[in-house]
Design a protein around this motif. Structure first.
Motif, PDB file in Angstrom:
ATOM      1  N   THR A   1       0.802  -1.169   0.086  1.00 47.60           N
ATOM      2  CA  THR A   1      -0.089   0.074   0.066  1.00 47.60           C
ATOM      3  C   THR A   1       0.952   1.271  -0.020  1.00 47.60           C
ATOM      4  OG1 THR A   1      -0.115  -0.077   2.494  1.00 47.60           O
ATOM      5  CG2 THR A   1      -1.872  -1.078   1.100  1.00 47.60           C
ATOM      6  N   CYS A   2       2.374   1.250   0.314  1.00 47.89           N
ATOM      7  CA  CYS A   2       3.131   2.374   0.570  1.00 47.89           C
ATOM      8  C   CYS A   2       3.064   3.098  -0.810  1.00 47.89           C
ATOM      9  CB  CYS A   2       4.249   1.940   0.828  1.00 47.89           C
ATOM     10  SG  CYS A   2       5.379   3.418   1.371  1.00 47.89           S
ATOM     11  N   GLN A   3       2.750   4.542  -0.812  1.00 49.03           N
ATOM     12  CA  GLN A   3       2.838   5.363  -2.004  1.00 49.03           C
ATOM     13  C   GLN A   3       4.295   5.378  -2.666  1.00 49.03           C
ATOM     14  OE1 GLN A   3       0.116   8.804  -2.510  1.00 49.03           O
ATOM     15  NE2 GLN A   3      -0.193   8.740  -0.168  1.00 49.03           N
ATOM     16  N   LEU A   4       5.272   5.239  -1.685  1.00 51.83           N
ATOM     17  CA  LEU A   4       6.667   5.512  -2.282  1.00 51.83           C
ATOM     18  C   LEU A   4       6.904   4.131  -3.258  1.00 51.83           C
ATOM     19  CD1 LEU A   4       9.862   6.097  -0.396  1.00 51.83           C
ATOM     20  CD2 LEU A   4       9.665   4.041  -1.603  1.00 51.83           C
ATOM     21  N   ILE A   5       6.177   2.985  -2.956  1.00 51.13           N
ATOM     22  CA  ILE A   5       6.497   1.878  -3.809  1.00 51.13           C
ATOM     23  C   ILE A   5       5.593   2.222  -5.138  1.00 51.13           C
ATOM     24  CG2 ILE A   5       6.119  -0.568  -4.186  1.00 51.13           C
ATOM     25  CD1 ILE A   5       8.241   0.326  -2.222  1.00 51.13           C
ATOM     26  N   HIS A   6       4.304   2.499  -4.980  1.00 51.02           N
ATOM     27  CA  HIS A   6       3.377   2.392  -6.149  1.00 51.02           C
ATOM     28  C   HIS A   6       3.081   3.570  -6.804  1.00 51.02           C
ATOM     29  CE1 HIS A   6       2.523  -1.714  -4.966  1.00 51.02           C
ATOM     30  NE2 HIS A   6       2.568  -1.176  -3.593  1.00 51.02           N
TER      31      HIS A   6
ATOM     32  N   GLU B   1      14.230   9.174  -9.641  1.00 49.35           N
ATOM     33  CA  GLU B   1      13.743   7.742  -9.573  1.00 49.35           C
ATOM     34  C   GLU B   1      14.933   6.803  -8.967  1.00 49.35           C
ATOM     35  OE1 GLU B   1      10.907   4.706 -10.019  1.00 49.35           O
ATOM     36  OE2 GLU B   1      11.018   6.871 -10.204  1.00 49.35           O
ATOM     37  N   THR B   2      16.177   7.516  -9.072  1.00 49.24           N
ATOM     38  CA  THR B   2      17.397   6.667  -8.446  1.00 49.24           C
ATOM     39  C   THR B   2      17.408   6.595  -7.040  1.00 49.24           C
ATOM     40  OG1 THR B   2      18.700   8.583  -8.855  1.00 49.24           O
ATOM     41  CG2 THR B   2      18.988   6.690 -10.449  1.00 49.24           C
ATOM     42  N   LEU B   3      16.842   7.820  -6.400  1.00 49.38           N
ATOM     43  CA  LEU B   3      16.688   7.991  -5.033  1.00 49.38           C
ATOM     44  C   LEU B   3      15.621   6.966  -4.472  1.00 49.38           C
ATOM     45  CD1 LEU B   3      17.320   9.150  -2.174  1.00 49.38           C
ATOM     46  CD2 LEU B   3      15.783  11.186  -2.872  1.00 49.38           C
ATOM     47  N   ARG B   4      14.511   6.795  -5.293  1.00 47.84           N
ATOM     48  CA  ARG B   4      13.490   5.866  -4.744  1.00 47.84           C
ATOM     49  C   ARG B   4      14.052   4.479  -4.772  1.00 47.84           C
ATOM     50  NH1 ARG B   4      10.030   3.487  -8.318  1.00 47.84           N
ATOM     51  NH2 ARG B   4       8.086   2.687  -7.314  1.00 47.84           N
ATOM     52  N   ASP B   5      14.717   4.100  -5.964  1.00 43.49           N
ATOM     53  CA  ASP B   5      15.082   2.919  -5.933  1.00 43.49           C
ATOM     54  C   ASP B   5      16.076   2.345  -4.562  1.00 43.49           C
ATOM     55  OD1 ASP B   5      13.994   2.368  -8.317  1.00 43.49           O
ATOM     56  OD2 ASP B   5      15.812   2.827  -9.616  1.00 43.49           O
ATOM     57  N   THR B   6      16.991   3.486  -4.317  1.00 45.62           N
ATOM     58  CA  THR B   6      17.825   3.431  -3.218  1.00 45.62           C
ATOM     59  C   THR B   6      17.086   3.211  -1.909  1.00 45.62           C
ATOM     60  OG1 THR B   6      19.391   4.801  -4.190  1.00 45.62           O
ATOM     61  CG2 THR B   6      19.617   4.594  -1.907  1.00 45.62           C
ATOM     62  N   TYR B   7      15.991   4.074  -1.585  1.00 44.26           N
ATOM     63  CA  TYR B   7      15.224   3.648  -0.566  1.00 44.26           C
ATOM     64  C   TYR B   7      14.718   2.412  -0.541  1.00 44.26           C
ATOM     65  CZ  TYR B   7      15.076   8.839   0.848  1.00 44.26           C
ATOM     66  OH  TYR B   7      15.167  10.108   1.072  1.00 44.26           O
TER      67      TYR B   7
ATOM     68  N   ARG C   1       8.607   6.380   7.492  1.00 40.15           N
ATOM     69  CA  ARG C   1       7.322   6.250   6.670  1.00 40.15           C
ATOM     70  C   ARG C   1       6.323   5.023   7.588  1.00 40.15           C
ATOM     71  NH1 ARG C   1       5.314   8.871   2.697  1.00 40.15           N
ATOM     72  NH2 ARG C   1       3.761   6.964   2.328  1.00 40.15           N
ATOM     73  N   PHE C   2       7.301   3.833   7.855  1.00 42.61           N
ATOM     74  CA  PHE C   2       6.658   2.882   8.452  1.00 42.61           C
ATOM     75  C   PHE C   2       6.485   3.282  10.130  1.00 42.61           C
ATOM     76  CE2 PHE C   2       7.296  -0.837  11.391  1.00 42.61           C
ATOM     77  CZ  PHE C   2       6.343  -1.647  10.857  1.00 42.61           C
TER      78      PHE C   2
ATOM     79  N   PHE D   1      -1.720   6.496   9.071  1.00 39.46           N
ATOM     80  CA  PHE D   1      -1.560   7.180   7.764  1.00 39.46           C
ATOM     81  C   PHE D   1      -0.132   7.693   7.722  1.00 39.46           C
ATOM     82  CE2 PHE D   1      -1.666  11.800   7.852  1.00 39.46           C
ATOM     83  CZ  PHE D   1      -1.923  11.846   9.271  1.00 39.46           C
ATOM     84  N   CYS D   2       0.434   8.095   6.628  1.00 39.71           N
ATOM     85  CA  CYS D   2       1.522   8.768   6.547  1.00 39.71           C
ATOM     86  C   CYS D   2       1.426   9.868   5.470  1.00 39.71           C
ATOM     87  CB  CYS D   2       2.789   7.561   6.039  1.00 39.71           C
ATOM     88  SG  CYS D   2       4.446   8.439   6.077  1.00 39.71           S
ATOM     89  N   PRO D   3       1.921  11.107   5.866  1.00 41.85           N
ATOM     90  CA  PRO D   3       1.873  12.306   5.099  1.00 41.85           C
ATOM     91  C   PRO D   3       2.856  12.083   3.973  1.00 41.85           C
ATOM     92  CG  PRO D   3       1.918  13.069   7.640  1.00 41.85           C
ATOM     93  CD  PRO D   3       2.174  11.459   7.213  1.00 41.85           C
ATOM     94  N   ASP D   4       2.395  12.778   2.767  1.00 45.01           N
ATOM     95  CA  ASP D   4       3.390  12.627   1.326  1.00 45.01           C
ATOM     96  C   ASP D   4       4.823  12.915   1.850  1.00 45.01           C
ATOM     97  OD1 ASP D   4       1.169  11.460   0.296  1.00 45.01           O
ATOM     98  OD2 ASP D   4       0.699  13.047  -0.867  1.00 45.01           O
ATOM     99  N   PHE D   5       4.876  14.189   2.847  1.00 44.27           N
ATOM    100  CA  PHE D   5       6.213  14.745   2.598  1.00 44.27           C
ATOM    101  C   PHE D   5       7.313  13.657   3.504  1.00 44.27           C
ATOM    102  CE2 PHE D   5       4.173  16.132   6.636  1.00 44.27           C
ATOM    103  CZ  PHE D   5       5.239  16.084   7.514  1.00 44.27           C
ATOM    104  N   VAL D   6       6.773  12.689   4.119  1.00 44.48           N
ATOM    105  CA  VAL D   6       7.596  11.830   4.968  1.00 44.48           C
ATOM    106  C   VAL D   6       8.364  10.840   4.105  1.00 44.48           C
ATOM    107  CG1 VAL D   6       7.641  10.078   6.794  1.00 44.48           C
ATOM    108  CG2 VAL D   6       6.296  11.783   6.516  1.00 44.48           C
ATOM    109  N   LEU D   7       9.644  10.791   4.042  1.00 42.04           N
ATOM    110  CA  LEU D   7      10.522   9.694   3.507  1.00 42.04           C
ATOM    111  C   LEU D   7      11.089   8.915   4.301  1.00 42.04           C
ATOM    112  CD1 LEU D   7      12.180  12.201   0.745  1.00 42.04           C
ATOM    113  CD2 LEU D   7      10.230  10.730   0.418  1.00 42.04           C
TER     114      LEU D   7
END
Ligand code: SF4
Length: 85
Positions: free
Chosen positions: A8-13, A21-27, A44-45, A53-59
């Motif tokens: 369900t995590c937005q960072l994934i989907h 995108e390379t930063l996302r891949d690293t996360y 985020r977890f 829930f988790c606000p969008d600004f949270v990495l």
């Protein structure tokens, strides 16, 4: 094995949720899938576990406590819709 929030995590989907995108891949590699249970260190977890829930600004590595994340979220939603009046 991957993070319990993986499905369900937005960072994934959500495309473009993290740029570049390379930063996302690293996360994803560092927190979500590769290192056993390292998702417990993901902000985020942690935020989702407490607030449900988790606000969008949270990495994953945002340097804020969950309390500070809550304060920032409260401040953002309390801003006036039209600040020109
Ligand atoms: S580790 Fe963090 S970023 Fe990755 S799926 Fe879980 S909550 Fe989302």
């Amino acid at each position: 094995m991957h993070c319990p929030n993986y499905s369900t995590c937005q960072l994934i989907h959500v495309s473009g949720f993290v740029k570049p995108e390379t930063l996302r891949d690293t996360y994803i590699s560092d927190f979500c899938i590769n290192i056993p249970e390292n998702w417990k260190n993901c902000k985020r977890f942690q935020t989702h576990s407490i607030l449900h829930f988790c606000p969008d600004f949270v990495l994953p590595d945002i340097p804020l406590s969950v309390d500070e994340i809550m304060d920032r979220f409260d401040n953002e939603i309390s801003l006036p819709i039209n600040s020109t009046k």
